[in-house]
Design a protein around this motif. Structure first.
Motif, PDB file in Angstrom:
ATOM      1  N   LEU A  40       0.826  -1.202   0.000  1.00 29.45           N
ATOM      2  CA  LEU A  40       0.000   0.000   0.000  1.00 29.45           C
ATOM      3  C   LEU A  40       0.864   1.257   0.000  1.00 29.45           C
ATOM      4  O   LEU A  40       0.564   2.225  -0.710  1.00 29.45           O
ATOM      5  N   GLN A  41       1.940   1.243   0.774  1.00 31.94           N
ATOM      6  CA  GLN A  41       2.846   2.395   0.740  1.00 31.94           C
ATOM      7  C   GLN A  41       3.457   2.550  -0.645  1.00 31.94           C
ATOM      8  O   GLN A  41       3.602   3.667  -1.159  1.00 31.94           O
ATOM      9  N   GLY A  42       3.775   1.416  -1.263  1.00 29.51           N
ATOM     10  CA  GLY A  42       4.301   1.457  -2.624  1.00 29.51           C
ATOM     11  C   GLY A  42       3.302   2.023  -3.610  1.00 29.51           C
ATOM     12  O   GLY A  42       3.660   2.731  -4.550  1.00 29.51           O
ATOM     13  N   ALA A  43       2.011   1.704  -3.387  1.00 30.65           N
ATOM     14  CA  ALA A  43       0.964   2.247  -4.263  1.00 30.65           C
ATOM     15  C   ALA A  43       0.903   3.760  -4.163  1.00 30.65           C
ATOM     16  O   ALA A  43       0.642   4.454  -5.158  1.00 30.65           O
ATOM     17  N   GLY A  44       1.148   4.281  -2.966  1.00 34.23           N
ATOM     18  CA  GLY A  44       1.191   5.732  -2.817  1.00 34.23           C
ATOM     19  C   GLY A  44       2.339   6.331  -3.596  1.00 34.23           C
ATOM     20  O   GLY A  44       2.189   7.340  -4.294  1.00 34.23           O
ATOM     21  N   ALA A  45       3.497   5.693  -3.499  1.00 36.74           N
ATOM     22  CA  ALA A  45       4.675   6.179  -4.231  1.00 36.74           C
ATOM     23  C   ALA A  45       4.494   6.059  -5.735  1.00 36.74           C
ATOM     24  O   ALA A  45       5.023   6.861  -6.511  1.00 36.74           O
ATOM     25  N   ASN A  46       3.734   5.059  -6.172  1.00 38.36           N
ATOM     26  CA  ASN A  46       3.575   4.771  -7.600  1.00 38.36           C
ATOM     27  C   ASN A  46       2.613   5.696  -8.328  1.00 38.36           C
ATOM     28  O   ASN A  46       2.639   5.782  -9.561  1.00 38.36           O
ATOM     29  N   GLU A 539      -8.568 -12.223   8.433  1.00 44.15           N
ATOM     30  CA  GLU A 539      -8.545 -10.814   8.823  1.00 44.15           C
ATOM     31  C   GLU A 539      -7.605  -9.987   7.944  1.00 44.15           C
ATOM     32  O   GLU A 539      -7.730  -8.765   7.886  1.00 44.15           O
ATOM     33  N   ASN A 540      -6.653 -10.648   7.292  1.00 43.57           N
ATOM     34  CA  ASN A 540      -5.719  -9.933   6.425  1.00 43.57           C
ATOM     35  C   ASN A 540      -6.320  -9.588   5.071  1.00 43.57           C
ATOM     36  O   ASN A 540      -5.754  -8.784   4.327  1.00 43.57           O
ATOM     37  N   PHE A 541      -7.440 -10.208   4.732  1.00 46.82           N
ATOM     38  CA  PHE A 541      -8.058  -9.994   3.423  1.00 46.82           C
ATOM     39  C   PHE A 541      -9.265  -9.079   3.562  1.00 46.82           C
ATOM     40  O   PHE A 541     -10.107  -9.281   4.420  1.00 46.82           O
ATOM     41  N   GLN A 542      -9.328  -8.084   2.701  1.00 39.20           N
ATOM     42  CA  GLN A 542     -10.401  -7.090   2.785  1.00 39.20           C
ATOM     43  C   GLN A 542     -10.855  -6.695   1.385  1.00 39.20           C
ATOM     44  O   GLN A 542     -10.125  -6.832   0.410  1.00 39.20           O
ATOM     45  N   LYS A 543     -12.081  -6.192   1.332  1.00 42.68           N
ATOM     46  CA  LYS A 543     -12.592  -5.598   0.092  1.00 42.68           C
ATOM     47  C   LYS A 543     -12.048  -4.178  -0.046  1.00 42.68           C
ATOM     48  O   LYS A 543     -11.891  -3.461   0.933  1.00 42.68           O
ATOM     49  N   ASN A 544     -11.738  -3.786  -1.268  1.00 41.09           N
ATOM     50  CA  ASN A 544     -11.372  -2.397  -1.576  1.00 41.09           C
ATOM     51  C   ASN A 544     -10.235  -1.888  -0.680  1.00 41.09           C
ATOM     52  O   ASN A 544     -10.297  -0.798  -0.115  1.00 41.09           O
ATOM     53  N   VAL A 545      -9.201  -2.697  -0.546  1.00 44.97           N
ATOM     54  CA  VAL A 545      -8.114  -2.355   0.354  1.00 44.97           C
ATOM     55  C   VAL A 545      -7.476  -1.021  -0.032  1.00 44.97           C
ATOM     56  O   VAL A 545      -7.299  -0.129   0.810  1.00 44.97           O
ATOM     57  N   LYS A 546      -7.127  -0.883  -1.297  1.00 43.68           N
ATOM     58  CA  LYS A 546      -6.436   0.331  -1.731  1.00 43.68           C
ATOM     59  C   LYS A 546      -7.334   1.555  -1.582  1.00 43.68           C
ATOM     60  O   LYS A 546      -6.885   2.609  -1.112  1.00 43.68           O
ATOM     61  N   ARG A 547      -8.603   1.426  -1.975  1.00 41.68           N
ATOM     62  CA  ARG A 547      -9.502   2.573  -1.887  1.00 41.68           C
ATOM     63  C   ARG A 547      -9.679   3.024  -0.444  1.00 41.68           C
ATOM     64  O   ARG A 547      -9.696   4.223  -0.150  1.00 41.68           O
ATOM     65  N   ASN A 548      -9.790   2.080   0.469  1.00 39.80           N
ATOM     66  CA  ASN A 548      -9.958   2.431   1.882  1.00 39.80           C
ATOM     67  C   ASN A 548      -8.699   3.072   2.454  1.00 39.80           C
ATOM     68  O   ASN A 548      -8.775   3.999   3.269  1.00 39.80           O
ATOM     69  N   PHE A 549      -7.550   2.582   2.024  1.00 40.56           N
ATOM     70  CA  PHE A 549      -6.283   3.094   2.550  1.00 40.56           C
ATOM     71  C   PHE A 549      -6.032   4.527   2.089  1.00 40.56           C
ATOM     72  O   PHE A 549      -5.500   5.341   2.843  1.00 40.56           O
TER      73      PHE A 549
END
Length: 809
Positions: A40-46, A539-549
């Motif tokens: 997720l941090q990488g997605a922010g950088a990307n 618990e590690n799996f979620q819907k819309n992980v990136k959008r929520n983050f």
């Protein structure tokens, strides 16, 4: 083709797919994603890079999203010449990440065992053990996805190398070049470096064996084949290797420029590199997962010893439930851990069996490599050896988190273990019976001894004093640690007896081979899957992980009303987060290889200015004119929360570019960064006169404005009455940036330690900065050509190997 010969391989692939379906069901069947911090941090950088690609169809190559600017090819760049991407997708059967990496890890270790002619069905168990150990799964959960990709391919590379010394040169070349191409593509040089250490140990023992047996010509022939294979594999990724090496000279992994930095010879700071070092007893988690209490924060059940103890003390159920949600059960030496590195009780038993049964160089190089990996993982806890390695062994000081060297024993120990089973199967029962019982007795007995020893252990952790200050019931937590220790010790004892018993009754003729292997695989699955689910569960799996983050907050919306090119400083942990980078150009970021000079700037100026800035804002003042370094970086917005009112617009930032009135020459980097804190960067530029020619004569004032912005191209318009020196709030990087004034190339100077500067003649001019690194463009071409050669060689080699076989084979 004999279908009977390929049936075990089909069974292996199908079973590996089914196991991945169990482990990653939410991803594969429920359209969920893993909540992985690093991803997720990488997605922010990307994000700036991705947006630019979507808008233009081109690669950015540079990004302002982090640390005021850095090369994008260290974050997210697509290479048109990277055909190995499609090879990896095919090998992983187009499974989504991280299931693809787990599948490849299992398949890769299976191939390695095939190289040693281990029973194919038994080799399936080896693949399971390699792909489901918690070192691998915890890395998946954390989002260290390139790390697990590199780990997944280590066995295949090693298998190709071993084939060369078995004189199977064609398949050695095919497997080594193909696996090495995908290994380098994983872009985790630290893991590849550890693979090199394994190969060096292997090569040393092969050289000794060849010298003793007078087979040196065969040794050097194998080396020659492997050199060609590795060169081909590396050349398919030469652009990545080239750009990483080039940037590395300017990053915190390169030479230090300040004499105050004691690591001036190059590489990381020693304390930084050894921050994550295993304790001396930490490898016992290979056998007993909760030897050190599990993760730094463990969720316990309401029936746990801690919960029961709290209830007996009169603590209400609601408060107990809150406490057991995150319990600091870990009591080892590391500052933080997501969980123990569990290799498997059965695997440890097999490793001891391999030590007893396997003979010759195979045993000794695997034992040596295993010990080396464990000793290196001790880091600062074994200074005599590890500081020597860090200071003198080539390239070793480029990598941090030395606990990661357990990647070595997690490959070599299971390999020796399954070679031990192979030897057991081939041995006479009368000769091997006692040795099998000895291996069972040693490992199972060790578990029982540790249980007994636990009653005199204190289970005291380095964090306990701090926990006591925070009001935690430390005595109950220590009792909980002891309970977890004993429970897992008995658990490992059970699996050793189960695995050893299956082998015993198989060799004794009480179990048929297919049933025995099936039971053995089932035992491994029953061990690994529930244990893995402790750290990689629903618990590690979620819907819309990136959008929520990356929810767009009021603070983001307020800043985004400004459509200019500016930077944002997030006062909340700015140098360890990339959420800000998702929407804005950031002063901070999240990356393990910042520019060396920018890190110096953080340490000596930015951090100090941030502390003073916080105090100033607390006093109610928004006059930020005194913060010269932040202002020269075009820090237009200060963010300290998610509300619109938690954003401060800095009207004192210098903007995108400005003319200075004075030049302060200095003679070295120490003077350069020290002087920066003594001048007003809006009026004076600090330039190292030993590296650049200082502009002569009076400097004119003038106007300079940014007309267009793209990550890899910036265009300005200047207007000045006579020659002047303009500073730009962009990071200086010599490998790829070029400047043009009215189309004519001009020299880019480095000013104020990190910025770009240009001497601009009088008049009105168009100034253009363009980033076109040769390492990318030339490297991309070589990658394409090499990838095509690799594909032709692999296909041609496979076809030749089949048509050259005699009839009936």
């Amino acid at each position: 083709m004999n279908f009977k010969n390929i049936t075990p391989h089909i069974v292996a692939v199908v079973l590996f797919i089914l196991i991945n379906l169990i482990m990653y069901w939410p991803i594969l069947m429920e359209n969920k994603g893993l909540n992985q911090n690093d991803i997720l941090q990488g997605a922010g950088a990307n994000q700036e890079i991705i947006d630019y690609r979507a808008e233009t169809g081109e690669e950015a190559l540079w990004t302002n999203s982090m640390f005021s600017g850095m090369p994008a090819y260290l974050i997210n760049v697509q290479w048109s010449g990277e055909l190995t991407y499609y090879i990896y997708k095919a090998v992983s059967l187009w499974l989504p990440s991280p299931a693809s990496h787990t599948f490849v890890a299992m398949l890769s270790f299976y191939i390695l065992l095939m190289v040693f002619r281990v029973n194919p069905y038994l080799a399936i168990g080896g693949g399971i053990a390699y792909g489901l150990n918690t070192f691998f799964l915890i890395s998946v959960e954390a989002g260290h996805i390139w790390k697990v990709a590199a780990i997944s391919l280590m066995p295949a590379v090693l298998g190709g190398i071993i084939l060369a010394f078995k004189k199977q040169y064609l398949w050695a070349f095919i497997l080594t070049s193909l696996a090495m191409a995908m290994e380098i593509r994983s872009n985790h040089l630290q893991i590849t470096y550890y693979l090199l250490l394994i190969v060096l140990v292997f090569g040393l023992f092969q050289l000794i064996s060849a010298f003793r047996n007078k087979t040196l010509p065969d040794f050097f022939k194998a080396i020659g084949v492997l050199i060609l294979a590795v060169l081909l594999g590396v050349s398919t990724n030469i652009g990545k290797v080239w750009t990483a090496y080039e940037y590395g000279q300017y990053s915190i992994r390169g030479p230090a420029e300040l004499t105050s930095n004691t690591e001036s010879s190059g590489g990381l700071d020693r304390d930084y590199a050894f921050a994550w070092s295993n304790g001396i007893w930490e490898p016992f988690t290979f056998l007993i997962p909760n030897f050190y209490g599990g993760a730094s924060q463990e969720e316990l059940s309401m029936s746990s010893d801690l919960a029961e103890g709290l209830k007996q003390r009169g603590v209400g159920s609601g408060q107990v439930r809150s406490i057991v949600k995150n319990v600091p059960t870990y009591w080892g030496d590391q500052p933080f851990t997501s969980g123990p590195y569990y290799m498997g009780a059965i695997v440890i038993f097999l490793f001891i069996l391999g030590i007893i049964l396997v003979k010759g160089p195979e045993k000794w190089w695997l034992i040596t490599a295993s010990i080396l990996g464990i000793v290196l993982s001790w880091g600062k806890n074994f200074e005599l050896f590890n500081y020597f390695m860090f200071d003198y062994f080539p390239g070793y000081n480029k990598f941090r988190s030395v606990s990661m060297t357990v990647a070595i024993p997690f490959l070599t120990m299971p390999l020796l273990g399954f070679l031990g089973v192979k030897k057991l199967i081939e041995s006479d029962w009368k000769d091997s019976k006692k040795k099998l019982i000895t291996a069972i007795s040693i490992t199972a007995g060790l578990c029982l001894v540790l249980v007994i020893t636990s009653y005199i252990m204190q289970f005291r952790g380095a964090v306990d004093a701090q926990l006591a200050d925070q009001g935690w019931p430390v005595d109950l937590i220590r009792e909980q640690r002891a309970s977890m220790f004993r429970t897992d010790a008995f658990r490992s004892f059970f699996f050793i007896i189960l695995g050893g018993g299956i082998l015993y009754f198989w060799k004794a003729g009480k179990l048929k081979q297919n049933l025995a292997i099936g039971l053995f695989i089932a035992a491994l699955l029953i061990d690994f899957i529930p244990l893995g689910k402790r750290y990689l569960n629903d618990e590690n799996f979620q819907k819309n992980v990136k959008r929520n983050f990356f929810q767009k907050t009021e603070a983001h919306q307020r800043i985004l009303q400004d459509d200019g090119h500016y930077r944002v400083l997030n006062l909340n942990n700015p140098f360890n987060e990339a959420k800000t980078s998702y929407y804005h150009s950031s002063i901070g970021g999240y990356h393990g290889a910042k520019m060396r000079r920018y890190q110096d700037l953080i340490n000596l100026h930015i951090q100090q200015e941030m502390n003073a800035l916080i105090e100033k804002l607390r006093s109610g003042s928004t006059d930020l004119s005194e913060f010269g370094v932040l202002n020269m970086l075009n820090t237009k917005y200060i963010k300290f929360g998610n509300q619109a009112g938690q954003v401060i617009q800095n009207n004192n930032s210098f903007g995108n570019a400005w003319f200075v009135e004075n030049i302060q020459p200095v003679k070295n980097p120490d003077e350069e960064i020290e002087t920066l804190g003594q001048i007003n960067p809006n009026e004076t530029a600090v330039i190292n006169q030993t590296r650049f020619d200082i502009p002569q004569g009076d400097l004119s004032e003038g106007n300079i404005n940014l007309k267009s912005y793209a990550p890899n191209e910036l265009v300005y318009q200047s207007d000045n009455t006579q020659s002047g020196l303009a500073l730009f709030s962009e990071i200086y990087y010599p490998k790829g940036w070029k400047a043009y004034i009215d189309g004519k190339e001009a020299e880019i100077l480095q000013a104020n330690y990190v910025l770009r500067a240009l001497e601009i003649p009088a008049g009105q001019h168009e100034i253009r900065f363009e980033f076109k690194p040769a390492a990318y463009y030339t490297g991309n071409t070589i990658m394409m050509i090499s990838s095509i050669i690799l594909i032709i060689v692999v296909i041609g080699g496979i076809v030749y190997s089949f048509i050259s076989k005699p009839d009936g084979q």
